[in-house]
Design an enzyme around this catalytic site. Sequence first.
Site, PDB file in Angstrom:
ATOM      1  N   ASP A  10      -0.590   4.528   2.836  1.00 54.57           N
ATOM      2  CA  ASP A  10      -1.822   4.154   2.376  1.00 54.57           C
ATOM      3  C   ASP A  10      -3.128   4.952   2.665  1.00 54.57           C
ATOM      4  O   ASP A  10      -3.283   5.699   1.611  1.00 54.57           O
ATOM      5  CB  ASP A  10      -2.305   2.831   2.869  1.00 54.57           C
ATOM      6  CG  ASP A  10      -1.282   1.572   2.487  1.00 54.57           C
ATOM      7  OD1 ASP A  10       0.053   1.981   2.090  1.00 54.57           O
ATOM      8  OD2 ASP A  10      -1.365   0.591   2.737  1.00 54.57           O
ATOM      9  N   GLU A  19       4.534  -3.653  13.849  1.00 54.51           N
ATOM     10  CA  GLU A  19       4.466  -3.011  12.542  1.00 54.51           C
ATOM     11  C   GLU A  19       4.374  -1.636  13.015  1.00 54.51           C
ATOM     12  O   GLU A  19       4.803  -0.578  12.098  1.00 54.51           O
ATOM     13  CB  GLU A  19       3.191  -3.474  11.610  1.00 54.51           C
ATOM     14  CG  GLU A  19       3.096  -2.680  10.506  1.00 54.51           C
ATOM     15  CD  GLU A  19       1.721  -3.262   9.575  1.00 54.51           C
ATOM     16  OE1 GLU A  19       0.953  -4.051  10.160  1.00 54.51           O
ATOM     17  OE2 GLU A  19       1.636  -2.858   8.497  1.00 54.51           O
TER      18      GLU A  19
HETATM   19  C1  6A9 Z   1      -2.178  -7.009   2.164  1.00 52.17           C
HETATM   20  C2  6A9 Z   1      -2.944  -8.988   3.561  1.00 52.17           C
HETATM   21  C3  6A9 Z   1      -3.098 -12.181   4.830  1.00 52.17           C
HETATM   22  C4  6A9 Z   1       1.470  -1.690   4.413  1.00 52.17           C
HETATM   23  O1  6A9 Z   1       5.110  -3.199   5.102  1.00 52.17           O
HETATM   24  C5  6A9 Z   1       4.488  -3.651   3.837  1.00 52.17           C
HETATM   25  C6  6A9 Z   1       3.327  -2.633   3.253  1.00 52.17           C
HETATM   26  C7  6A9 Z   1       4.304  -1.160   3.259  1.00 52.17           C
HETATM   27  O2  6A9 Z   1       5.191  -1.012   2.315  1.00 52.17           O
HETATM   28  C8  6A9 Z   1       3.134  -0.005   3.267  1.00 52.17           C
HETATM   29  O3  6A9 Z   1       3.831   1.258   3.241  1.00 52.17           O
HETATM   30  N1  6A9 Z   1       2.470  -2.590   4.425  1.00 52.17           N
HETATM   31  C9  6A9 Z   1       2.355  -0.122   4.468  1.00 52.17           C
HETATM   32  O4  6A9 Z   1       1.041   0.841   4.317  1.00 52.17           O
HETATM   33  C10 6A9 Z   1       1.910  -3.977   4.374  1.00 52.17           C
HETATM   34  C11 6A9 Z   1       1.232  -4.316   3.043  1.00 52.17           C
HETATM   35  C12 6A9 Z   1       0.285  -5.353   3.037  1.00 52.17           C
HETATM   36  C13 6A9 Z   1      -0.397  -5.461   1.739  1.00 52.17           C
HETATM   37  C14 6A9 Z   1      -0.840  -6.924   1.346  1.00 52.17           C
HETATM   38  C15 6A9 Z   1      -2.361  -8.532   2.189  1.00 52.17           C
HETATM   39  C16 6A9 Z   1      -2.534 -10.338   3.783  1.00 52.17           C
HETATM   40  O5  6A9 Z   1      -3.627 -11.141   4.211  1.00 52.17           O
END
Ligand code: 6A9
Length: 788
Positions: free
Chosen positions: A559, A756
């Site tokens: 990100d 995470e």
């Molecule tokens: C936001 C917020 C209640 C971010 O693990 C999933 C992803 C990865 O693929 C990515 O590489 N995560 C990483 O940078 C989490 C992404 C969550 C986005 C949605 C919603 C919830 O609020």
Amino acid sequence: DSPMDASGSFHLNDIQFQSGGNAFSSVEAAAAQNQSLLWGVYRPNLYFGTRPRLPNSVMTGLMWFGTQDYSGIDNIRHGCEEGDKFEKYGWLKHDGRSFGVQQLKDTRNNVELTTDFIKIPGGEHGGSWGARISGKPIRQGEPMSISAIYYMGIDGEGNFDINTKKFAPKSPVQFGGNTPDLGNFEFTVEQTKGADKSSPIHYLSAELPLNSVWRMKDFSREMIIQSAQKAQDSGRQFTPQQLFTLPSQSLGETSNLLALQMSYDGEFEFEVRFNSKSSPSPVTSATMSSGLSRAIDAFDKRFERTFHLKESGYSDSMVDFAKATMSNLIGGMGFFHGSAIVDESPTFEDGQNEHLEGPVARRPSPDPQMTLPASLFTAVPSRSFFPRGFYWDEGFHQSLMGQWDNDLSLEVIESWYNRQDNDGWIQREQILGDEARSRVPKEFQVQYPEHANPPTFLQAISCYIARLNNVTQVYSVDALGDSASLDHELDVTNARLVNRELATEYLSNLYPKLRTNYQWMRRTMQGKIREYGRHSRSRMEGYRWRGRTMTHTLTSGLDDYPRAASPHVAELHVDLLSWIGFMSRNLQDIATLIGEEDDAEEFEEHYANIKANIHDLHWNNNEKTFCDVTVDENEDSVHVCHKGYVSLFPVLMGLVDADSDELGHILDLMYDPEEMWTPYGLRSLSAKDEFFGTGENYWKGPIWININYLAVHSLKTNYVGKGPHQAKAKKIYNELRDNLIHNIFKEYDRSGFVWEQYNDKTGYGQRSHPFTGWTSMVVLMMQMGRAE
Ligand code: 6A9
């Protein structure tokens, strides 16, 4: 003769499979998958909930709240929420097909819950199942008052046989029902501990419209508050337990929903049993008990046989940690169904508006639309915070899951590729249906067809090929006598592993989609290369992530990792070129396997060109690292160097030769504590980078386990034991692997969760938890073993 050729690739047609190996026909194999995977705890966003892998069918779920005071009703436990502040929860054991054991410590309510789930196969509708829910105080001697609600609903055609006029539930509560896809069935809810015949069971029966079972928490709460108000109007005094009850009434003539409420002071246990009428073997309290103890025993043995952790000297508590981590990934699998939101409106051509930021700005007339409903069978990164499918997360998940249950993993991979459109695009984030959407802020709901995400599924598929290769070796050596003692009997978990026809069929069906996706990546992520390197034939191989803003490149998965100061169409991203090289190589393997020789040759050529351009376009000889490319004010190509995960990609993907100088420099970058090295794993951004630890600080320093896994994996497969840097590679491999395993375990022990990401200064787990998505790669790292 070994079917492997000199390059290490092999041809499925040459494999000698053990006669008497898995004899499933392809139709039988598919039916067996469907049967054993029909029912599950496929609502991973809930603490406990079941449903079949069917779009509009039966859904059940557990809720509870504390009745020690009058505020419990405002904190009904249902969906996994970090705000509930449990000191621990997750599946301790779960095999993905037949059973699971989960523990939840609801600290504020002083209750430790256990949810056991067991399936009893038989019949034509995925068999029967039982859930045993029990609770006991966490702190002995302190009061524990719990009101539990279990609901069973049908989200589609079908009915429960409940006499709505005079329903008076008493344990065991028993009622029939039917749906078109499950046939006839019977539910039984029985209180087995902590209640007697006189304990009241409150209920709510209703005739709900489609797509409302998932709202049961809000609905129940509303009904409970209403009946509490009525009670209070009577002027009498009530305890919270007496006050907060379902109204014990039926809304509607017929019923497709029944919620039962049971209240307890102290230890309790109740069972929910679902009997498929087509099955000759009913689920009873006794068959549940015996089934569970058999399944647990088999799980423990199979875990050791699969990962050999005890044998490698891990302590019992570390083995339990590994079991829990993998189990929560597998117990966190979900079946999702519904519409997504996609904006397919045209974007500006490249070159026009080249400084515009983000997908919305790049669209002259945005047009988000609901898609047709679709289904997805997938694991999720985090049951609490991101309970839905994420593309590049899932490729990691399946590298582990495939090791445990080959065919289960192949089902998931297939399910994802079924989500691919004709162009070759798969939505990065799968937000299917209202329930999934309810967890996502509006601005993140829309998916854009020019947005990619790293192709990690090819990693999972290459693990599958490695397993095939392994089986091949097992079966093709003379020692067939020995291999027969290995557990490759008729087994639904490995039909497409030990049966050549099924493996060929699977890969041949998947292959056209993989190729289309690859072509889509190359076409739509194509970069503009201003200066050609010395390999002019490779001039086409340069790529740029779309969907970039000034601060974020969500599509890359990393990100907020720093990129060029402002987005530009002439940017080239080294991580993306590496991923595409990784695709070329893996597709070459697959094409070779299934006899697509011409394609294999083409991929091989791409791969060679990419390797050349990794060097020509992205190596910076002053910084001694790989860098992104952009243009300066004079439109001249310049490198954008932010040392960290992005710099490692050519090495992570094995695109850098073991005997190159580049490798030596990248290993030094990894091992330098002032840059990427920490006692807990590799930090995402060098501590010397100007953006280290700044802003949102998501991918600007903290330690992520997916990339660390890629590092450990690549070191082992590509660099340990090879070339002039092998001593360094081995040292880093061993120390990095040790650091990661020990810190993730230490944090699990301390905090009750895997996380995470991990803090690069303290090693502390941070952000979402439990995060048994790619952090569960720790189990594979444990399995890998030291390099000697
Ligand atoms: C936001 C917020 C209640 C971010 O693990 C999933 C992803 C990865 O693929 C990515 O590489 N995560 C990483 O940078 C989490 C992404 C969550 C986005 C949605 C919603 C919830 O609020």
